[in-house]
Design an enzyme around this catalytic site. Structure first.
Site, short mmCIF file in Angstrom:
data_model
loop_
_atom_site.label_atom_id
_atom_site.label_comp_id
_atom_site.label_asym_id
_atom_site.label_seq_id
_atom_site.Cartn_x
_atom_site.Cartn_y
_atom_site.Cartn_z
CB CYS A 37 -0.96 0.01 1.19
SG CYS A 37 -0.16 0.23 2.79
CB CYS A 106 -3.32 1.01 9.15
SG CYS A 106 -3.68 1.31 7.41
#
Length: 137
Positions: A37, A106
């Site tokens: 990402c 995350c």
């Protein structure tokens, strides 16, 4: 992705992140990134008597990456190194009121960057703390 997938707490930490910035004379720095990402986090620590006295972060990433960085700094500030080291990605996500499944990585980055900073500090200062193995990958 719609905002409804993010909790109010995630949005608050994204819009008004806590402890953002650098510590120029940091005692330790930890980095974590995700090549898929492109998110990257850097955690800076000032440590006094094996407690996190000051913590800041720089994050290059999405709303969830910024929110998890902000939240982990709030969770770790003032904690003993061992307690801060044991903050899990699940702890971070739970404290934020949950994250969409696609954004759980995350919280991994936030926890990984904090662990990396703590391990770097222990290694550089030749300190051993039970339960923290600095040679682990």
């Amino acid at each position: 992705m719609s905002q409804q997938e993010y909790s109010q707490k995630v949005l608050e930490h994204f819009k008004n992140p806590k402890n953002m910035g650098e510590i120029e004379d940091a005692d330790a720095v930890g980095e974590a990134g995700n090549p898929v990402c492109g998110d990257m986090m850097i955690i800076y620590l000032k440590i006094d008597d094996n407690k996190i006295n000051e913590i800041k972060f720089k994050t290059f990433g999405c709303a969830a990456a910024i929110a998890t960085s902000s939240m982990i700094t709030e969770m770790a500030k003032g904690k003993a190194l061992k307690d801060a080291y044991n903050i899990s990605r699940e702890d971070v996500a739970e404290e934020l009121g949950g994250l969409p499944d696609v954004k759980m990585h995350c919280s991994n980055l936030a926890a990984d960057a904090l662990k990396e900073a703590i391990k770097n500090y222990l290694k550089e200062n030749d300190i051993e703390i039970e339960g923290i193995h600095i040679d682990e990958e």
